[in-house]
Design an enzyme around this catalytic site. Sequence first.
Site, short mmCIF file in Angstrom:
data_model
loop_
_atom_site.label_atom_id
_atom_site.label_comp_id
_atom_site.label_asym_id
_atom_site.label_seq_id
_atom_site.Cartn_x
_atom_site.Cartn_y
_atom_site.Cartn_z
N ARG A 177 0.79 -1.24 0.00
CA ARG A 177 0.00 0.00 0.00
C ARG A 177 0.82 1.29 0.00
NH1 ARG A 177 -4.40 1.19 0.78
NH2 ARG A 177 -4.21 2.34 2.73
N HIS A 187 -2.02 3.88 -1.23
CA HIS A 187 -2.69 4.64 -0.18
C HIS A 187 -3.25 5.93 -0.79
CE1 HIS A 187 -2.01 6.78 3.96
NE2 HIS A 187 -3.15 6.12 3.97
N ASP A 211 -5.27 13.00 2.92
CA ASP A 211 -3.99 13.66 3.15
C ASP A 211 -2.96 13.34 2.06
OD1 ASP A 211 -4.51 11.33 5.10
OD2 ASP A 211 -2.33 11.35 5.11
N GLU A 222 -6.99 3.22 -3.33
CA GLU A 222 -7.84 3.86 -2.31
C GLU A 222 -8.18 5.27 -2.78
OE1 GLU A 222 -5.88 4.62 1.42
OE2 GLU A 222 -7.78 4.71 2.52
O1 KDG Z 1 -2.38 10.27 7.70
C1 KDG Z 1 -2.78 9.00 8.09
C2 KDG Z 1 -3.95 8.56 7.25
O2 KDG Z 1 -3.64 8.76 5.92
C3 KDG Z 1 -4.25 7.11 7.47
O3 KDG Z 1 -4.53 6.88 8.81
C4 KDG Z 1 -5.42 6.68 6.63
O4 KDG Z 1 -5.25 4.38 7.36
C5 KDG Z 1 -5.54 5.19 6.50
C6 KDG Z 1 -6.02 4.69 5.22
O5 KDG Z 1 -6.03 3.47 5.06
O6 KDG Z 1 -6.37 5.51 4.39
MG MG Z 2 -4.96 2.38 6.45
#
Ligand code: KDG
Ligand code: MG
Length: 403
Positions: free
Chosen positions: A284, A313, A317, A340
């Site tokens: 990820r 990911h 953010d 994601e």
């Molecule tokens: O900044 C941390 C987040 O991006 C994270 O906790 C999000 O776990 C997360 C995800 O799977 O998107």
């Molecule tokens: Mg996560």
Amino acid sequence: MKINEIKVIVASPGRNFVTVKVITDDGLYGIGDGTVNGREKAVVAYLEDHVIPTLIGKDPMRTEDIWQYLYKGAYWRRGPITMAAIGAIDMALWDIKAKAAGMPLYQLLGGRSRDKVMVYKHVGGLEISEVVEGVLALREAGLEAIRAQVSIPGLPPIYGTGPSTDQAAGGMVRPMPTEEVWATHKYLPLVPKLFEKLRDAVGWDVHLLHDVHHRLTPIEAARLGKDLEPYRLFWLEDAIPAELQEGFRIIRQHTTQPLAVGEVFNSVFDLTTLITEQLIDYIRVTSVHAGGVTGLKKIFDFASIYHVRSACHGPMDVSPVAMGCNIHVDVAISNFGIQEFTGYTDATREMFPYTWSYDRGYLQPGEAPGHGVDIDEAVAAKYPYAPAYLPIARLEDGTMTSW
Ligand code: KDG
Ligand code: MG
């Protein structure tokens, strides 16, 4: 072509983003994302004090050489701050290269390997019934893959379940991290119940995912994996903290539940055991935290040899710039798994005009030359940096714990 100037733009259109703009002597420029949630200013200092002065006058076309110059040349290799700074520069350089070629970035990465990029979105809720409703609504909206999280009865909502305690919720300033409470023995029996109800409600023609947020030990994760097997999850994510890659051997010995990990990894060396021993199914990493397009491509190509698929990911953010780069990589590599995608606030979309597009569960890269994401600096100026942190988690007796 030469690099004339590099700007670092920090702005908070609902949450903080660190963006670089690399400007060349012939007027072409490229954009990169260097955001590390809750540690943004560290990347800014790294870029301004240690990276930018060394790059002025260099040839921006030398993406591999500049990546190695910043990686090997630092002596202090790896780490999230270093790799986000390298990632930001690398994305901007690939943007320039693809603009100069007059092609969308994915063409320079080997061209399309697929027609569209499958995404998953999130549903969270305080009660199982609320999560079921949310998943049904996303199914209706066309999603073929959905992540489901539920709060633990008797405990306050935790990250990812209730009204968000992350800074994404409405641009809140959080000068101190909020503190959340965790209890594994209450969580473990709850999750299989959630997925039993979800399968009853949505059937089997949808991918269901779950994120443990690094909260278990290997043997607890093995138990959860076994208990979830009847519901055939697409994956169980971040079941344990993964600094100790060997922990995944214990989970793998006990369950056929597919496993995903890697959102906090920043280099191929974070995952060599996981990949070469085939202890995971999805990796990820994401462009911003793993050294840009160059870093991401190295990791995914390595993973492809071991049957491990990509799953960038992509929460809020990860800015629209890094998302744009992820989509170009997603569409080009042979071992794509899933992307994601949680979407962005209106203010974020206004600040980052982009050419990629989302429609009913699938993303498409932009066809404009470059990676197709820009920054509107006038809009960014309206949203100054605001200190904000992710929450921390403690056990019920007050002990600090992983999440
Ligand atoms: O900044 C941390 C987040 O991006 C994270 O906790 C999000 O776990 C997360 C995800 O799977 O998107
Ligand atoms: Mg996560």
